[in-house]
Design a protein around this motif. Structure first.
Motif, short mmCIF file in Angstrom:
data_model
loop_
_atom_site.label_atom_id
_atom_site.label_comp_id
_atom_site.label_asym_id
_atom_site.label_seq_id
_atom_site.Cartn_x
_atom_site.Cartn_y
_atom_site.Cartn_z
N LEU A 10 0.83 -1.21 0.00
CA LEU A 10 0.00 0.00 0.00
C LEU A 10 0.86 1.26 0.00
CD1 LEU A 10 0.30 1.05 3.19
CD2 LEU A 10 -1.32 -0.78 3.58
N ALA A 42 1.35 4.59 2.23
CA ALA A 42 1.07 5.13 3.56
C ALA A 42 1.31 6.63 3.56
CB ALA A 42 1.96 4.46 4.60
N LEU A 91 -3.88 0.63 -3.12
CA LEU A 91 -4.49 0.95 -1.83
C LEU A 91 -3.71 2.07 -1.15
CD1 LEU A 91 -6.51 0.30 0.45
CD2 LEU A 91 -4.85 -1.38 1.30
N VAL A 122 -3.57 4.40 2.42
CA VAL A 122 -4.01 4.54 3.81
C VAL A 122 -3.45 5.86 4.34
CG1 VAL A 122 -3.98 3.57 6.13
CG2 VAL A 122 -4.07 2.05 4.15
N SER A 140 -11.79 5.38 9.94
CA SER A 140 -11.91 4.54 11.13
C SER A 140 -11.90 5.38 12.41
CB SER A 140 -10.76 3.52 11.17
OG SER A 140 -9.56 4.15 11.60
N LEU A 187 -7.96 6.73 10.49
CA LEU A 187 -7.35 6.20 9.26
C LEU A 187 -8.37 6.21 8.14
CD1 LEU A 187 -5.39 3.12 10.67
CD2 LEU A 187 -4.50 5.40 10.15
N GLN A 221 -9.01 5.01 4.17
CA GLN A 221 -8.53 4.10 3.13
C GLN A 221 -9.29 4.35 1.83
OE1 GLN A 221 -7.93 -0.08 4.21
NE2 GLN A 221 -8.40 0.44 6.34
N SER A 245 -8.80 3.42 -2.77
CA SER A 245 -8.06 2.71 -3.82
C SER A 245 -8.07 3.50 -5.11
CB SER A 245 -8.71 1.33 -4.05
OG SER A 245 -8.05 0.65 -5.10
#
Length: 344
Positions: A173, A175, A215, A217, A250, A254, A256, A258
């Motif tokens: 991913l 970050a 992805l 994050v 979240s 966080l 997320q 794509s």
């Protein structure tokens, strides 16, 4: 440089680069080298032959006549047959040991081969920036050099906004860490929201600049209490990407989402697996310095680029196309990347 949109095109023997700047910040860097197979460039149209069918991946691998086989995903009710000839178009360039990705256009005939090359750098720049004038010459050389430096930087500080942004790509991913130093006397909630908004805007710009996808994050400022605002800010930052898919923020702050892969990541074009500039990258960097000096100094009868032998071997066949004033000189005493320009 001024605001608005500025577009730079730097064409050189062996390599063409383009950069787009919006409101004083680079948003795209395009690098196309003559050595890269035309069959795997974004938008190329080819005849391919199915060499492997993999039901587990719901796709197959297609020989395009150059490079590693490309991956062709197929819908649930579709089928591929080994040996089948297809006409395909490249939708994603190779990256990190993975071949290109293609989509089926229809049946094909004959051996695997290129039918139509993908758009060149100038055409891609027009697609990205419309009818903005393409700037060449010294200004373009400087712009693509600056864009490369920013694309390879791991950390970005925006001191005027108290923002520290770190972006790292791993195997799994991307970050993004947004850090913020709150200003005294400012409402904390408003400060968090502003930091997250600016951080997401800059993260989107830098991800585009590096040709990254997959992805993502994002570690937002705060613990998720501003989830709705952060989600809206992320969608606004990536509004030009219709295929982006966003998840909720979240409780730990966080986010997320794509993004679809399209181009080879910039660092995979410029660096080796250990993160060092390749001999080709060092050689083309020296050529840009040589070309810049040739354009700036029109009086010297000869301008030489002295460099390590492995870099001279790359540039030797190309430098003659710069004209009789340009000279490459190999010097075993110089370290890799230690080339210099000399006038005579």
């Amino acid at each position: 440089m001024s605001g608005g949109v500025e577009v730079f095109l730097d064409e050189a023997p062996g390599e063409t680069r383009g950069a787009v700047m919006r409101d004083g910040q680079y948003t795209h860097l395009l690098i196309q080298r003559d050595e890269s197979p035309a069959q795997t460039r974004l938008g190329a149209r080819c005849v391919g032959r199915v060499v492997e069918v993999n039901p587990g991946l719901r796709g197959g691998f297609v020989d395009l006549g150059a490079g590693a086989p490309a991956f062709l995903p197929f819908p649930r009710n579709d089928r591929l047959v080994q040996g089948q000839r297809l006409e395909v178009a490249v939708t994603a360039e190779p990256r990190a040991g993975k071949g290109a990705v293609v989509r089926r256009l229809g049946p094909g005939e004959g051996p695997p081969r290129l039918l139509e090359a993908g758009p060149d750098v100038a055409a891609q720049l027009r697609d990205l920036a419309g009818e903005a004038e393409l700037v060449a010459g010294v200004a373009a050389i400087d712009a693509v050099t600056e864009a490369e430096e920013e694309a390879l930087a791991a950390r970005h500080v925006f001191a005027s906004h108290g923002l520290d942004l770190a972006i790292e790509r791993t195997r799994a991913l991307i970050a993004v860490d947004i850090d913020h130093a709150p200003a005294a006397g400012r409402d904390p909630k408003q400060a968090r929201a502003a930091a997250n908004q600016l951080g997401l805007v800059q993260a989107a710009r830098l991800i585009r600049l590096r040709n990254w996808a997959g992805l993502v994050v994002v570690d937002l400022v705060g613990d998720g209490q501003d989830a709705e605002a952060a989600g809206k800010a992320a969608r606004a930052a990536f509004a030009d990407e219709a295929q982006a898919v966003f998840g909720p923020v979240s409780r730990f702050g966080l986010l997320q989402f794509s993004l679809p892969w399209r181009r080879t990541p910039i660092e995979e074009v410029l660096l080796d697996p250990a993160g060092r500039r390749t001999v080709e990258t060092r050689a083309f960097s020296l050529m840009r310095r040589l070309r810049r000096q040739l354009l700036s100094d029109t009086l010297s009868p000869r301008i030489a680029a002295r460099c390590a032998p492995e870099e001279a071997a790359v540039l030797g066949p190309l430098v003659a196309r710069l004209g009789p004033r340009a000279v490459i000189q190999a010097d075993a005493a110089l370290p890799p990347g230690g080339g210099r320009i000399e006038e005579s």
